[in-house]
Structure formats: structure tokens, C-alpha cells
Motif scaffolding. Structure first.
Motif: not given
Lengths: 115, 116
Positions: A76-79, A65-67, A42-47, A19-23
Motif C-alpha cells: 500500500l502506497t501513500l504518495e 493506492t495498492v498493487s 473502527e475498521l474499514h476496508l480500503i482496498h 511511504i509504502t506499507l509492505e504486506c
């Protein structure tokens, strides 16, 4: 009002799917961020990214992963999605740092459920 | 390491009551920034206030006020004469702004419910 958009808002997907989440943001901000919000709030910074071609890992380890190929876009992508990835993902961007004045603008989030 | 603690997980009050949300932070940096965000049921985080470590002035914005005390590492948020529309989850956050990037460390959040 912030001009930062996330799609989709809600996503239910099966285990193992990619999946890819778009921003996207239209404010010309150079800094962008992804936060993960677990069901306990709770919120946590991942990228995060300082700008085009820059990506850095955040405080919370993530299999995603991000690009950052374009200033306005930070996907943001989850393989291979797993139930443990079920969470809300919030994208943010911030203004160029000028003295003491800076703040992050957030999108509405993507609520991901992996079944 | 930076840390933000919001001791109150949930608060429930009747409309028109005053309510204070507590926030305590830890950091080794001398320059840092503190924030409060509101998260309504729609999910986005709405910026409420920013305060830098050099500015200990309290601030009032309408029914909202903030009390920043470096001596106790606290940045508390008070809503006066609360309204039902104030119901939301409120987050306190801390940032050291490395290279201009605002890497936020959030507290656990306080779910505020204002009952009519």
C-alpha cells in the motif's frame, strides 16, 4: 498460526513524504485486503484484490493506492502523507472460497503517524 | 447496505464473571457470514468463529459460546468464567463473500477488561 507479515510495525513520518506499507503472505491465498483502523477502533476496508493484477477500492475512500504484481505481495502506497492518514493499517488474506468455509487471516498491522 | 452494531463500547468485569458481548447486524443478502475476532494489545486480529447464514446452531468452544438468532439478526458472544487473558477488543463482522472475497464489515468493537 497465520503467515502474513506487515512491515514496518510502527512508522512516524513527516507530512508530504511518500511511504509504502509492505504486506506479504506465504499461504498462497489469492484474496488480499487492506483495512484502516482509526483511533476510535473502527475498521474499514480500503482496498482488496481477487488475485494478481486485480485491485479494487473498498467501502472507505482512501488516498492510498495498492498493487498486486505477485500473489504473495500486496503493498500500500501513500504518495504524500498527511496527518489525516494517521491510523493503523491492517493487511489480511483469505483462503480460496470453498463452500461455506472461509476466513481472513490478519497481519499485526502498521501503526502510521504523520507529523 | 450492510451494517454491524456492537452496542457496548466498553465492558469491565471481575475475573470469573460471565460476560456477554452483543452484536446486531443488517443485511439484505440471504447468504452471508458472521464472524468474531479478538484484537489483543499487540494489534493483530485473531479469528474466533465463523457462522454462515444457513446455520443457526449455537456453538461452544471451551469457555466461549456463541448465540446466533436470525429472527433478531443477532450474533452474541459469551465468555464464561472470564480470565484476565480475555482482556482485548472484540469485533463482530459480517461478510457477503462476493466472488469468494471476504469483504468484512466490522462493528465498532467492544473493549473488554477483566480485572483480577
Amino acid at each position: 498460526e497465520a503467515d502474513i507479515y506487515q512491515t514496518p510495525r510502527y512508522l512516524v513520518i513527516g507530512t508530504g513524504k511518500k511511504i509504502t506499507l509492505e504486506c506479504s503472505q506465504t499461504m498462497g491465498h489469492d484474496k488480499m485486503y487492506w483495512y484502516q483502523q482509526d483511533p476510535g477502533m473502527e475498521l474499514h476496508l480500503i482496498h482488496y484484490s481477487y488475485g494478481v493484477n486485480s485491485t479494487e477500492k473498498g467501502d472507505l475512500s482512501s488516498e492510498s493506492t495498492v498493487s498486486r504484481i505477485r500473489t504473495e505481495h500486496f503493498p500500500l502506497t501513500l504518495e504524500s502523507a498527511r496527518p489525516s492518514h494517521t491510523s493503523q493499517y491492517l493487511c489480511a488474506s483469505s483462503r480460496p472460497f470453498q463452500g461455506a468455509y472461509t476466513e481472513a487471516f490478519f497481519g499485526q498491522g502498521t501503526r502510521l503517524t504523520v507529523v | 447496505a450492510q451494517k454491524v452494531t456492537q452496542a457496548q463500547t466498553e465492558i469491565s468485569v471481575v475475573e470469573k464473571e460471565d460476560v456477554t458481548l452483543d452484536c446486531v447486524y443488517e443485511t439484505r443478502d440471504t447468504t452471508y457470514y458472521l464472524f468474531w475476532y479478538k484484537q489483543p494489545p499487540s494489534g493483530e486480529l485473531v479469528f474466533l468463529i465463523r457462522r454462515n447464514s444457513f446455520d443457526e446452531q449455537n456453538e461452544i468452544s471451551g469457555r466461549y459460546s456463541w448465540n446466533f438468532q436470525k429472527s433478531t439478526s443477532s450474533f452474541n458472544f459469551t465468555i464464561t468464567a472470564s480470565q484476565v487473558v480475555d482482556s482485548a477488543v472484540y469485533f463482530c463482522a459480517l461478510s457477503e463473500a462476493q466472488r469468494g472475497a471476504q469483504k468484512l464489515v466490522f462493528g465498532q468493537g467492544t473493549r473488554l477488561t477483566i480485572n483480577p
